[in-house]
Design a protein around this motif. Structure first.
Motif, PDB file in Angstrom:
ATOM      1  N   LEU A  91       0.831  -1.199   0.000  1.00  0.00           N
ATOM      2  CA  LEU A  91       0.000   0.000   0.000  1.00  0.00           C
ATOM      3  C   LEU A  91       0.870   1.255   0.000  1.00  0.00           C
ATOM      4  CD1 LEU A  91      -2.806  -1.121   2.473  1.00  0.00           C
ATOM      5  CD2 LEU A  91      -3.044  -0.754   0.012  1.00  0.00           C
ATOM      6  N   HIS A  92       1.959   1.202   0.766  1.00  0.00           N
ATOM      7  CA  HIS A  92       2.891   2.334   0.765  1.00  0.00           C
ATOM      8  C   HIS A  92       3.609   2.455  -0.580  1.00  0.00           C
ATOM      9  CE1 HIS A  92       2.453   3.815   4.782  1.00  0.00           C
ATOM     10  NE2 HIS A  92       2.786   2.669   5.354  1.00  0.00           N
ATOM     11  N   ALA A  93       3.778   1.315  -1.267  1.00  0.00           N
ATOM     12  CA  ALA A  93       4.491   1.315  -2.550  1.00  0.00           C
ATOM     13  C   ALA A  93       3.623   1.791  -3.703  1.00  0.00           C
ATOM     14  CB  ALA A  93       5.034  -0.078  -2.850  1.00  0.00           C
ATOM     15  N   GLY A  94       2.322   1.973  -3.450  1.00  0.00           N
ATOM     16  CA  GLY A  94       1.487   2.519  -4.522  1.00  0.00           C
ATOM     17  C   GLY A  94       0.237   1.737  -4.846  1.00  0.00           C
ATOM     18  N   ALA A  95       0.007   0.587  -4.185  1.00  0.00           N
ATOM     19  CA  ALA A  95      -1.243  -0.139  -4.401  1.00  0.00           C
ATOM     20  C   ALA A  95      -2.400   0.693  -3.854  1.00  0.00           C
ATOM     21  CB  ALA A  95      -1.206  -1.501  -3.720  1.00  0.00           C
ATOM     22  N   ASP A  96      -3.536   0.682  -4.551  1.00  0.00           N
ATOM     23  CA  ASP A  96      -4.694   1.458  -4.111  1.00  0.00           C
ATOM     24  C   ASP A  96      -5.631   0.650  -3.222  1.00  0.00           C
ATOM     25  OD1 ASP A  96      -4.575   4.154  -5.711  1.00  0.00           O
ATOM     26  OD2 ASP A  96      -4.001   2.588  -7.127  1.00  0.00           O
ATOM     27  N   ASP A  97      -5.568  -0.670  -3.331  1.00  0.00           N
ATOM     28  CA  ASP A  97      -6.366  -1.534  -2.469  1.00  0.00           C
ATOM     29  C   ASP A  97      -5.798  -2.942  -2.560  1.00  0.00           C
ATOM     30  OD1 ASP A  97      -8.267  -2.398  -0.689  1.00  0.00           O
ATOM     31  OD2 ASP A  97      -9.986  -1.673  -1.845  1.00  0.00           O
ATOM     32  N   TYR A  98      -6.302  -3.843  -1.704  1.00  0.00           N
ATOM     33  CA  TYR A  98      -5.703  -5.166  -1.564  1.00  0.00           C
ATOM     34  C   TYR A  98      -6.808  -6.171  -1.258  1.00  0.00           C
ATOM     35  CZ  TYR A  98      -1.848  -8.336  -0.226  1.00  0.00           C
ATOM     36  OH  TYR A  98      -0.936  -9.353  -0.167  1.00  0.00           O
ATOM     37  N   LEU A  99      -6.861  -7.255  -2.023  1.00  0.00           N
ATOM     38  CA  LEU A  99      -7.816  -8.336  -1.798  1.00  0.00           C
ATOM     39  C   LEU A  99      -7.063  -9.640  -1.602  1.00  0.00           C
ATOM     40  CD1 LEU A  99     -10.804  -7.874  -4.291  1.00  0.00           C
ATOM     41  CD2 LEU A  99     -10.947  -8.132  -1.820  1.00  0.00           C
ATOM     42  N   VAL A 100      -7.423 -10.383  -0.565  1.00  0.00           N
ATOM     43  CA  VAL A 100      -6.786 -11.667  -0.301  1.00  0.00           C
ATOM     44  C   VAL A 100      -7.675 -12.787  -0.837  1.00  0.00           C
ATOM     45  CG1 VAL A 100      -5.938 -13.243   1.478  1.00  0.00           C
ATOM     46  CG2 VAL A 100      -5.618 -10.771   1.738  1.00  0.00           C
ATOM     47  N   LYS A 101      -7.100 -13.678  -1.649  1.00  0.00           N
ATOM     48  CA  LYS A 101      -7.828 -14.827  -2.185  1.00  0.00           C
ATOM     49  C   LYS A 101      -8.105 -15.832  -1.073  1.00  0.00           C
ATOM     50  CE  LYS A 101      -5.420 -14.424  -6.647  1.00  0.00           C
ATOM     51  NZ  LYS A 101      -4.440 -15.071  -7.557  1.00  0.00           N
ATOM     52  N   PRO A 102      -9.258 -16.520  -1.151  1.00  0.00           N
ATOM     53  CA  PRO A 102     -10.333 -16.373  -2.144  1.00  0.00           C
ATOM     54  C   PRO A 102     -11.249 -15.206  -1.812  1.00  0.00           C
ATOM     55  CG  PRO A 102     -10.901 -18.096  -0.600  1.00  0.00           C
ATOM     56  CD  PRO A 102      -9.519 -17.621  -0.200  1.00  0.00           C
ATOM     57  N   PHE A 103     -11.822 -14.617  -2.847  1.00  0.00           N
ATOM     58  CA  PHE A 103     -12.779 -13.536  -2.650  1.00  0.00           C
ATOM     59  C   PHE A 103     -13.885 -13.697  -3.685  1.00  0.00           C
ATOM     60  CE2 PHE A 103      -9.102 -12.009  -5.085  1.00  0.00           C
ATOM     61  CZ  PHE A 103      -9.697 -11.736  -6.311  1.00  0.00           C
ATOM     62  N   SER A 104     -15.018 -13.069  -3.417  1.00  0.00           N
ATOM     63  CA  SER A 104     -16.155 -13.191  -4.328  1.00  0.00           C
ATOM     64  C   SER A 104     -16.032 -12.195  -5.473  1.00  0.00           C
ATOM     65  CB  SER A 104     -17.466 -12.940  -3.578  1.00  0.00           C
ATOM     66  OG  SER A 104     -17.545 -11.582  -3.167  1.00  0.00           O
ATOM     67  N   GLY A 105     -16.708 -12.513  -6.565  1.00  0.00           N
ATOM     68  CA  GLY A 105     -16.720 -11.596  -7.692  1.00  0.00           C
ATOM     69  C   GLY A 105     -17.361 -10.267  -7.329  1.00  0.00           C
ATOM     70  N   GLY A 106     -18.395 -10.317  -6.484  1.00  0.00           N
ATOM     71  CA  GLY A 106     -19.061  -9.096  -6.060  1.00  0.00           C
ATOM     72  C   GLY A 106     -18.132  -8.183  -5.279  1.00  0.00           C
ATOM     73  N   GLN A 107     -17.297  -8.788  -4.406  1.00  0.00           N
ATOM     74  CA  GLN A 107     -16.359  -7.986  -3.631  1.00  0.00           C
ATOM     75  C   GLN A 107     -15.311  -7.353  -4.544  1.00  0.00           C
ATOM     76  OE1 GLN A 107     -14.134 -10.110  -0.650  1.00  0.00           O
ATOM     77  NE2 GLN A 107     -13.481  -8.253   0.396  1.00  0.00           N
ATOM     78  N   LEU A 108     -14.825  -8.117  -5.517  1.00  0.00           N
ATOM     79  CA  LEU A 108     -13.835  -7.591  -6.452  1.00  0.00           C
ATOM     80  C   LEU A 108     -14.392  -6.383  -7.198  1.00  0.00           C
ATOM     81  CD1 LEU A 108     -11.204  -7.716  -8.144  1.00  0.00           C
ATOM     82  CD2 LEU A 108     -12.370  -9.350  -9.639  1.00  0.00           C
TER      83      LEU A 108
END
Length: 242
Positions: A91-108
């Motif tokens: 996040l400090h390096a420039g990522a705007d958000d972070y999702l950990v697998k597994p995740f739902s399509g709706g959340q993505l």
């Protein structure tokens, strides 16, 4: 239509992400590796990127750093890694958000929409220097690339500066043409190697040697650049002198 670049090496996961995003009326392109993603960003900047970290050619953190050297496009990291320190680092390096697998399509999709809303989908290559002057150059081909007094004719493979011919080698010409096509944009050495040399594992010093030769032939120095400007730790850009 909003475009999303999916960077994921697993074919099944990549296909699933493409299906989910396409079903939500997003225009989706994909790459199975980091260097392919960098090429896509250079050619057609997307509105957002979904980036996996476990890529076959680049660690995702390195890919993120290179992306940030090229663009401020929103990046949503999607990976199985769940170490809090790494998440904070990315996040400090420039990522705007972070999702950990597994995740739902709706959340993505919801995270992507939120990221795009926050970032307002800025242009992937903000102008970093004065724009090339409009209008034809006397004696130049119709497809000529003009930046200030620099005129490159790709078909004839000739380059002129202030009306004088530049005696370039084949690789020097290819490098100058690539930089001119991306005038005003900072291009990393990794992208230059991938696009000009088409050999991403060549030593980056090769780029520096050819840049030095170009500067000498164009009558400038790294310490006093006119067209070729080095952005420390990021890459190089070609702009018209002010």
């Amino acid at each position: 239509m909003t475009s999303v670049l999916v960077v994921e090496d697993d074919p099944a996961i990549r296909a699933s992400l493409i299906e989910v995003l396409t079903n939500h009326h997003l225009l989706v392109r994909s790459s199975p590796n980091g260097f392919g993603a960098l090429r896509e960003i250079t050619r057609r900047p997307p509105d957002a990127i979904v980036l996996d970290l476990g890529l076959p050619d680049l660690d995702g953190a390195d890919a993120l750093r290179m992306i940030r050297g090229l663009s401020q496009v929103p990046v949503l990291v999607a990976t199985a890694r769940d170490d809090e320190r790494e998440i904070i680092k990315l996040l400090h390096a420039g990522a705007d958000d972070y999702l950990v697998k597994p995740f739902s399509g709706g959340q993505l999709v919801a995270r992507l929409i939120a990221v795009l809303r926050r970032c307002s989908a800025p242009a992937a290559f903000p102008a970093a220097g004065p724009a090339a002057p409009a209008g034809p150059v006397p004696g130049a081909d119709r497809g000529a690339i003009v930046v200030g007094d620099l005129c490159i004719e790709p078909t004839a493979r000739t380059a002129r500066l202030a009306g004088g011919d530049l005696p370039l080698t084949r690789r020097e010409f290819d490098l100058l043409e690539f930089l001119a096509r991306n005038a005003g944009r900072v291009v990393s050495r990794q992208v230059i190697l991938a696009e000009v040399w088409r050999q991403p594992y060549v030593d980056e010093k090769t780029v520096d040697v050819h840049l030095s030769c170009l500067r000498r032939k164009m009558g400038e120095r790294a310490s006093r650049p006119r067209y070729l400007h080095t952005v420390r730790g990021v890459g190089v850009k070609l702009v018209a002198p002010q």
